[in-house]
Scaffold this motif. Structure first.
Motif, short mmCIF file in Angstrom:
data_model
loop_
_atom_site.label_atom_id
_atom_site.label_comp_id
_atom_site.label_asym_id
_atom_site.label_seq_id
_atom_site.Cartn_x
_atom_site.Cartn_y
_atom_site.Cartn_z
N LEU A 131 4.53 -20.69 -40.92
CA LEU A 131 5.60 -20.40 -39.95
C LEU A 131 5.93 -18.92 -39.89
O LEU A 131 6.10 -18.36 -38.81
CB LEU A 131 6.89 -21.14 -40.34
N LEU B 226 7.67 -16.57 -36.94
CA LEU B 226 8.83 -17.29 -36.41
C LEU B 226 10.10 -16.47 -36.66
O LEU B 226 10.35 -16.00 -37.76
CB LEU B 226 8.96 -18.67 -37.07
N GLY C 128 2.88 -17.24 -38.21
CA GLY C 128 3.51 -17.57 -36.93
C GLY C 128 4.60 -16.62 -36.49
O GLY C 128 5.07 -16.70 -35.36
N ALA D 52 15.95 -20.94 -36.49
CA ALA D 52 15.16 -21.33 -35.32
C ALA D 52 15.68 -22.65 -34.78
O ALA D 52 16.38 -23.39 -35.46
CB ALA D 52 13.68 -21.47 -35.70
N GLU E 88 14.27 -18.59 -32.07
CA GLU E 88 13.08 -19.07 -31.38
C GLU E 88 13.00 -20.59 -31.48
O GLU E 88 13.63 -21.22 -32.34
CB GLU E 88 11.83 -18.42 -31.96
N ASP F 259 8.09 -21.33 -28.72
CA ASP F 259 7.57 -20.03 -29.16
C ASP F 259 6.52 -20.17 -30.25
O ASP F 259 5.63 -19.34 -30.37
CB ASP F 259 8.73 -19.17 -29.66
N VAL F 260 6.69 -21.19 -31.08
CA VAL F 260 5.75 -21.41 -32.18
C VAL F 260 5.42 -22.91 -32.23
O VAL F 260 6.31 -23.75 -32.13
CB VAL F 260 6.33 -20.96 -33.53
N ALA G 226 12.35 -23.68 -41.09
CA ALA G 226 12.64 -23.20 -39.73
C ALA G 226 14.14 -23.27 -39.45
O ALA G 226 14.71 -22.34 -38.85
CB ALA G 226 11.85 -24.02 -38.71
N VAL H 56 10.71 -23.77 -32.23
CA VAL H 56 9.48 -24.13 -32.93
C VAL H 56 9.24 -25.63 -32.82
O VAL H 56 10.16 -26.44 -32.98
CB VAL H 56 9.51 -23.69 -34.41
#
Lengths: 319, 319
Positions: free
Chosen positions: A128, A134, A132, A162, A138, A198-199, A157, A140
């Motif tokens: 992540l 992150l 990623g 996120a 964002e 976004d991810v 996350a 995910v």
């Protein structure tokens, strides 16, 4: 010591000579060792240990006490409660670990929970954050969120700030995933409801990713670290060009000693403090004694569980 | 002014009012404008100009003299020989360009060569260096090396000190690609001879990339910027995970004014000095007068050419 020995796809408990540490290594008296999907592959002969690790003793993560240290280990590690990832050999009463691959287990955390922390949280954090990128706020998508790495990824996350969408095959574990921090839970068949992400953390494989990849935001990052559901995907390169997405993937196990030390160090700084405060934890599905490893693997292989399957080592045979 | 006007897939020369520059723009009296594959798509109605650019005057690159500047352009640009990329409108006797998107044309370089520099070299530099992180001594595969961007990429990669393998449909232009700096030339059917590559610049599309992707070195970067040969590929995600490769893609045309300024600035610093010394140059396949744009497009569409197709603007009608 006793080890779970793998021979001709059969797991049995065997007695072996307790190993000595190399000059930069420690020996850990294992109290608990998690089982991972990769262990099932290894049992089937499909995922051998990397060079330098026991070829016939599985086990990629452990928790236990440091009982011996090599001559060049200068940090006072003897007696410390530690956990970590190894290339193999963790499903045993003792295992050898590079000293720089150890994480210190917070005081209040049980051995069983600690035995299932390292593989999932190192893998998820590396995927992540390091791969990623992150960032806070964002969105995910975690595809395969009910598995060991998925459960870790949802928590990481969420802790990063996120917005987390957890995707699973069915809705069985959706309440549990929301309790861990998922903002949204979807089955794979509900994926058309998904907004732009976004991810994407892909833990299942090609079939899931083919559906997720139509939901990428500009500059999306797709990180592939699990392929149990298939490896060959139909990729529309126009999507990559239009979103300027980045698709990457990796495994942790094949990395160099130096790189594993770096990944461990990142987790020690970014995640262990949150583990200590209880923001992160390791749900446990079921615990088996080390001697029942074969039954534990079979239970894992059935699927549908939520949380880690842990092999527990009694204190008695350690000495 | 005169422009190449596109209506119902037909190109004709038309008279229009000469534009005034916006406050941060200049007007360039065009001397030469290159044709790109994207123009052919636009003629077929498949690739409209991005918002803010002329919808019915094609042309994404130009070279010429600055003849007017907006009130907030403080750099002394009037009379300078410039070239650059625009979102549309370059195939005309005059075009409007943001002042920060200009490159200065070296003194010894002809208008014709300058008219074909910007699109190919900005695209190739952004793809190889900014997206692909190509470094000295790395091995780069340029798939579709005989096209405009490919010819630029071969020269840029060679100038960076990379080892260049140029791949084309047939061997027709292999001698010319070696002369530009390719260390190795292969047809697509010879790709099994390829060693491991650190960077793949994919200018053809899915069918080429499916063959190239089995030759990735660890940590390879795959940058997709052309899909004329097909967009849907069969991707084996195991290859991505095993090599820890990164697959990305983009187009230049859709980017913001700010980002195009950044790409232009990188080329001004990294490539224009090498263009000045003759390390980089623009091979020209054929030159057509602006009035013969339709014939020039047809010639481009035949394929098999080596070097740019350029529309030349006579000096007479400029004033």
């Amino acid at each position: 010591m006793h080890v779970v020995a793998l021979r001709d796809q059969i797991l049995t408990l065997e007695e072996r000579a307790t190993p000595l540490p190399g000059p930069f290594d420690v020996v850990v008296a294992v109290r608990a060792a998690g089982i991972n999907a990769a262990d099932l592959l290894q049992r089937r002969g499909l995922y051998p240990a990397p060079p330098g690790w026991p070829v016939d003793v599985p086990g990629m993560e452990f928790a236990g006490l440091v009982v011996a240290a090599g001559e060049h280990v200068h940090e006072p590690l003897l007696g410390r409660r530690v956990c970590g990832v190894v290339g193999g050999g963790a499903q045993a009463t003792h295992c050898v670990v590079p000293a720089e691959h150890l994480l210190f287990v917070p005081d209040h955390v049980s051995w069983l929970e600690a035995g299932g922390f390292a593989e999932a949280f190192l893998t998820a954090h590396d995927a992540l954050v390091t791969q990623g990128d992150l960032a806070r706020d964002e969105h995910v998508l975690i595809s395969g969120a009910a598995g060991g790495v998925g459960v870790a990824a949802v928590q990481i996350a969420h802790a990063l700030g996120a917005r987390v969408t957890a995707v699973t095959r069915d809705a069985t574990h959706h309440d549990a995933l929301r309790a861990l921090g998922a903002n949204e839970t979807l089955t794979i068949d509900e994926l058309d409801q998904l907004g732009a992400v976004d991810v994407v953390l892909e833990l299942v494989g090609a079939a899931h990713l083919e559906r997720a990849i139509t939901h990428l935001a500009p500059f999306a990052r797709v990180v592939v670290i699990g392929l149990g559901g298939g490896a060959r995907m139909d990729l529309d390169l126009r999507v990559v060009m239009a979103t300027r997405a980045r698709l990457t993937g990796s495994t942790l196990r094949a990395r160099s000693r130096e790189e594993k030390a770096l990944v461990t160090d990142r987790v020690a700084h970014a995640l262990v403090p949150r583990w200590r405060t209880g923001d992160l934890h390791v749900p446990i599905s079921r615990v088996f004694p080390l001697a029942d490893a074969a039954a534990a693997y079979d239970y894992f292989a059935q699927g549908g569980k939520f949380g880690k399957v842990i092999l527990a080592v009694d204190e008695a045979p350690l000495t």
